[in-house]
Design a protein around this motif. Structure first.
Motif, short mmCIF file in Angstrom:
data_model
loop_
_atom_site.label_atom_id
_atom_site.label_comp_id
_atom_site.label_asym_id
_atom_site.label_seq_id
_atom_site.Cartn_x
_atom_site.Cartn_y
_atom_site.Cartn_z
N GLN A 50 1.47 -0.72 1.90
CA GLN A 50 0.69 -0.17 3.14
C GLN A 50 1.42 -0.76 4.20
O GLN A 50 1.74 -1.86 4.35
CB GLN A 50 -0.56 -0.62 2.82
CG GLN A 50 -1.35 0.12 3.97
CD GLN A 50 -2.92 -0.04 3.83
OE1 GLN A 50 -3.27 -1.32 3.34
NE2 GLN A 50 -3.92 0.65 4.06
N ASP A 51 1.85 0.30 5.02
CA ASP A 51 2.58 -0.24 6.43
C ASP A 51 1.63 -0.88 7.12
O ASP A 51 0.52 -0.63 7.24
CB ASP A 51 3.13 1.05 7.10
CG ASP A 51 3.92 0.70 8.29
OD1 ASP A 51 3.17 0.62 9.13
OD2 ASP A 51 5.06 0.61 8.25
N GLU A 52 2.05 -2.08 7.65
CA GLU A 52 1.15 -3.07 8.42
C GLU A 52 0.63 -2.45 9.70
O GLU A 52 -0.35 -2.47 10.14
CB GLU A 52 1.90 -4.41 8.69
CG GLU A 52 2.12 -5.17 7.49
CD GLU A 52 2.89 -6.62 7.46
OE1 GLU A 52 2.95 -6.82 8.83
OE2 GLU A 52 3.11 -7.28 6.86
N THR A 53 1.58 -1.56 10.26
CA THR A 53 1.05 -1.24 11.59
C THR A 53 0.37 0.17 11.52
O THR A 53 -0.75 0.37 11.93
CB THR A 53 2.49 -0.82 12.20
OG1 THR A 53 3.31 -1.91 12.62
CG2 THR A 53 2.16 -0.07 13.82
N SER A 54 0.93 1.13 10.79
CA SER A 54 0.25 2.59 10.67
C SER A 54 -0.99 2.50 9.41
O SER A 54 -1.79 3.48 9.60
CB SER A 54 1.40 3.52 10.29
OG SER A 54 1.71 3.35 8.78
N LYS A 55 -0.89 1.56 8.32
CA LYS A 55 -1.84 1.70 7.61
C LYS A 55 -1.56 2.85 6.45
O LYS A 55 -2.39 2.84 5.59
CB LYS A 55 -3.05 1.46 8.03
CG LYS A 55 -3.54 0.35 9.06
CD LYS A 55 -3.07 -1.08 8.48
CE LYS A 55 -3.42 -1.99 9.32
NZ LYS A 55 -2.93 -3.52 8.75
N GLU A 56 -0.51 3.46 6.50
CA GLU A 56 -0.29 4.45 5.55
C GLU A 56 0.56 3.95 4.48
O GLU A 56 1.05 2.81 4.48
CB GLU A 56 0.72 5.62 6.38
CG GLU A 56 -0.10 6.23 7.56
CD GLU A 56 -0.86 7.34 6.95
OE1 GLU A 56 -0.86 7.81 5.85
OE2 GLU A 56 -1.92 7.27 7.71
#
Length: 258
Positions: A50-56
């Motif tokens: 999970q991308d820490e910024t986008s949460k995607e």
């Protein structure tokens, strides 16, 4: 005259019926895009996390499945699931497929249908930077080894003499245990270990020894779903032929596929 009026009334009823049917059709929602639910244990960079910024959810497996889904005309939805729960989720029809750096093994193939291999890997060892006693798999005998539960790495180290195997829900938890001194080594897939080191892990840890057990990853579908397995194989062939696979591979591993 009566017959003419009856005919006219019937015609009016028919027109109104068709008109109402048309109105109902206009008011109904557009058909939803067909979704392919793909299970992944999303704490396994660079394959799925999970991308820490986008949460995607992002990663090699995620991009490969999106490319395959595009070829099939399907929208891909990633369903984050613990690794040891992926096959049960597939068997319970909670997901349609698994793309989670899952090694093709005879034991797993008894329960699922695997696609053609889409990635070749192998097991490797990470130890603390100052460790000089572990240089290969033989020297893991009697040592404390951190692994991710349900993986081929976990199965492999259980065969090592007197090894004290400690299983964790994610690879990141295994690395933390190594860093904290609770484990002597982490055994995991080579690209996962390499990714950990390049993302800051090399400050405290290093890769040692040769690669053990060349492994191939496959996309899994339910045993009964041979049609979907065939469609995924076809789409996988297509993204290899049109260059999309190579593009995704180079993006995540910094080199062209072998």
């Amino acid at each position: 005259m009566l017959k003419r009026w009856m005919a006219l009334a019937s015609l009016i009823v028919l027109v109104l019926t068709l008109g109402l049917a048309g109105c109902g059709g206009n008011q109904s929602a557009q058909p939803a895009a067909k979704v392919l639910k793909v299970g992944a244990e999303a704490t396994f960079p660079p394959f799925e996390f999970q991308d820490e910024t986008s949460k995607e959810y992002v990663g090699f497996d995620v991009d490969i499945m999106k490319a395959i889904g595009k070829q099939m005309g399907l929208e891909v939805q990633i369903v984050n699931t613990g690794f040891d729960g992926l096959i049960p989720a597939l068997e319970g029809s909670q997901i349609d497929a698994i793309a989670s750096a899952m090694t093709i093994t005879d034991e797993r193939a008894k329960r699922v249908n695997f696609s053609k291999p889409y990635y070749k890997s192998g097991l490797s060892i990470v130890v603390k930077s100052d460790n000089v006693t572990i240089n290969n798999f033989k020297e893991l005998e009697g040592k404390r080894i951190a692994v991710q539960i349900g993986t081929t790495g976990a199965e492999a180290v259980k065969k090592i003499k007197d090894a004290k195997v400690r299983e964790y829900n994610s690879a990141s938890e295994a690395y933390l245990e190594l860093k904290a001194g609770g484990a002597d080594a982490v055994v995991n897939d080579l690209p996962v270990n390499e990714y950990y080191l390049t993302k800051g892990g090399s400050k405290d840890a290093k890769l040692v020894g040769e690669i053990l057990n060349a492994e191939e990853y496959g996309i899994a579908v339910a045993k009964k779903n041979t049609e979907l397995a065939g469609k995924i194989n076809k789409a996988l062939d297509e993204i290899k032929q049109n260059g999309e696979y190579a593009k995704i591979y180079e993006q995540w591993f910094g080199k062209k596929p072998q």
